[in-house]
Design an enzyme around this catalytic site. Structure first.
Site, PDB file in Angstrom:
ATOM      1  CB  CYS A  17      -7.195  -0.922  -2.004  1.00 51.91           C
ATOM      2  SG  CYS A  17      -8.626  -1.794  -1.406  1.00 51.91           S
ATOM      3  N   GLY A  59      -4.355  -5.269  -5.941  1.00 55.42           N
ATOM      4  CA  GLY A  59      -5.715  -5.782  -5.794  1.00 55.42           C
ATOM      5  C   GLY A  59      -6.191  -6.412  -7.075  1.00 55.42           C
ATOM      6  CG  ASN A  62      -4.267   1.216   0.234  1.00 58.74           C
ATOM      7  OD1 ASN A  62      -3.108   1.547   0.067  1.00 58.74           O
ATOM      8  ND2 ASN A  62      -4.580   0.037   0.732  1.00 58.74           N
ATOM      9  N   GLY A  63      -6.694   0.963   2.888  1.00 62.89           N
ATOM     10  CA  GLY A  63      -6.465   0.977   4.333  1.00 62.89           C
ATOM     11  C   GLY A  63      -7.620   0.315   5.045  1.00 62.89           C
ATOM     12  CE1 TYR A 107       4.988 -11.049  -1.052  1.00 60.82           C
ATOM     13  CE2 TYR A 107       3.010 -10.038  -0.157  1.00 60.82           C
ATOM     14  CZ  TYR A 107       3.617 -11.022  -0.910  1.00 60.82           C
ATOM     15  OH  TYR A 107       2.853 -11.977  -1.519  1.00 60.82           O
TER      16      TYR A 107
END
Ligand code: SF4
Length: 487
Positions: free
Chosen positions: A10, A37, A111-112, A254
């Site tokens: 996310c 996302g 996010n997580g 990445y």
């Protein structure tokens, strides 16, 4: 990495803009975070009286039209782009999650990944909370709403942070107040930016750039940042302090955009430095150094530069062309079509390859199938030799912190030596980067990084896995442990 690489879960954003409407800046910021996302996108704003929400499946450009943005009134708001790893793939889990409680309206972007969401959900369900989705973000929203009935904003957030365990960067909107929170280990990124009319919180600084803003700083691990509703300033509260952080090193390798700055480093610079280290650790003579696009590019340019500085007669060339219109949804019904998929995505320029030895540089190998096909492709167009160098250590274990990677069984490096992997992908030689080189490029110690996927030891207490530190898993179910304290 190409076809089936890890996917970030996310991207989150939040703004407070004084007199200016927030919908369009949030929309642009989400565009800048699209790489984090692609499954759904959403914005929730507040106009001082009520929330306005629009959440839809698909890419940011498809999820909103003019009318949607026009209906998102108010100068404060939060946004989210999502690829789901916890919760089902439908709109009930798309974010921001928004709801009205007795304690006011709440919007949440996460996010997580929490590792104890199920325990908290069970407890809250037992207390009468009704859940509409199976995602962990709703769990955080319900817990926070409950605490807000009895506590002020800062204490309520601290109380919830004490109960949730795992990785989270959150943007939260309580009525017309926008906040950002980063978990005490700082696993996922979050930063603060200053705009002409106010302030922004975002997963990556590229979202600040797109609004012509200035990066102020990263939100610190364990910190709560509250944007003032008039957009004039922000207030920061260090709610938890840990001796060690657990930044995800893979963000730098990445996930993040190369033009984002994260935890004090420009991602592009880190990748180039990792490429230089890769040459220092496992450089090999070849005629041409070639990145696997897109994310292998910065590694390959650093690698080639370091090689040339040492007198190596090697050319840096972009010999693999990427078709950017092949999406994740490409239908591959047969084995033949699956094999063709890599050729549809990446096509070599044979003049660059024919009759030469090639060093292919990629950021990681997950399952190994793409690497194997790329090596074969190089040989098919006449490469005399194919070496592979990887700008990260071998991925030996899955991620539980919100990255869609693969199961242990699918990971090629989980039970193979580097030599066995080399044989499997058919390369003449294979080299990975060491963990120490990663820590050095990030000017940090290994102790302050999450290295779970490359060591199999995690910074959180995860059922069935080992941890690399002393972690205190919160005790759910009332009692003294669940109560907030002033520490
Ligand atoms: S396990 Fe790997 S991908 Fe997951 S948070 Fe840790 S370093 Fe990042």
């Amino acid at each position: 990495m190409t076809a089936s690489g890890p996917r970030e879960k996310c991207g989150v954003v939040g703004v407070s803009l004084g007199d200016r409407a927030s919908a369009r800046p949030l929309y642009y910021a989400l565009y800048a975070l699209q790489h984090r996302g692609q499954e759904s996108a959403g914005i929730v704003t507040h106009d001082g009286f009520q929330q306005h929400s629009h959440v839809s499946m698909g890419l940011v450009g498809d999820a909103f039209d003019e009318a949607d943005l026009a209906g998102l009134n108010g100068s404060v708001g939060i946004g989210h782009v999502r690829y789901p790893t916890a919760g089902s793939v439908d709109t009930s889990c798309a974010q921001p999650f928004s709801v009205s409680f007795k304690s006011g309206s709440l919007g949440l972007s996460h996010n997580g990944n929490l590792v104890n969401a199920a325990e908290i959900r069970d407890e809250l369900a037992g207390l009468g909370h009704a859940f509409t989705s199976d995602g962990d973000t709703e769990v955080i929203a319900h817990d926070l709403a409950r605490n807000l009935l009895e506590e002020d904003l800062v204490r309520a957030v601290k109380h919830t942070m004490r109960r949730i365990h795992g990785s989270y960067s959150l943007t939260i909107m309580h009525d017309d107040t926008v906040m950002g929170v980063r978990d005490p280990e700082g696993n996922r990124p979050l930063c603060i930016g200053e705009l002409d009319e106010g302030y922004i919180l975002a997963s990556e600084s590229a979202a600040i750039d797109v609004l012509d803003g200035e990066l102020v700083r990263d939100v610190r691990p364990g910190e709560l940042v509250i944007l003032q509703p008039d957009g004039a300033d922000f207030d920061a509260y260090q709610l938890f302090e840990r001796e060690r952080s657990a930044h995800c090193f893979f963000e730098h390798v990445y996930f993040a955009r190369p033009d984002s700055a994260m935890d004090g480093h420009l991602v592009y610079d880190v990748r180039r430095e990792l490429g230089r280290q890769l040459w220092a650790e496992s450089g090999v003579d070849s005629d041409v150094v070639m990145p696997v696009p897109d994310s292998g590019r910065a590694f390959a340019s650093g690698y080639a530069e370091a090689a040339q500085e040492e007198g190596a007669d090697v050319e840096f060339a972009e010999g693999l062309m990427k078709n950017r219109y092949v999406g994740r949804t490409f239908i591959m019904p047969t084995q033949d079509a699956r094999e063709r998929a890599v050729r549809l995505k990446l096509n070599p320029i044979s003049d660059v390859v024919e009759g030469r030895t090639v060093t292919l540089i990629d950021d990681s190998i997950v399952r190994g199938t793409t690497s194997n096909q790329l090596v074969q492709l190089m040989r098919d167009v006449g490469a005399e030799g194919v070496h592979v160098r990887i700008g990260a250590p071998p991925i030996v274990a899955p991620c539980y912190m919100g990255i869609d990677m693969a199961t242990r069984e699918e990971l090629i490096a989980a039970d193979r030596t580097v030599e066995e992997i080399r044989e499997e992908i058919g390369a003449d030689s294979l080299g990975y980067l060491s963990i120490d080189a990663v820590a050095e490029a990030l000017s940090t110690s290994r102790a302050d990084l999450c290295l779970g996927c490359v060591t199999g030891e995690y910074p959180y207490d995860i059922d069935g896995e080992t941890t690399d530190r002393d972690v205190e898993r919160p005790v759910i179910g009332g009692g003294a442990e669940a109560a907030p304290s002033d520490d």
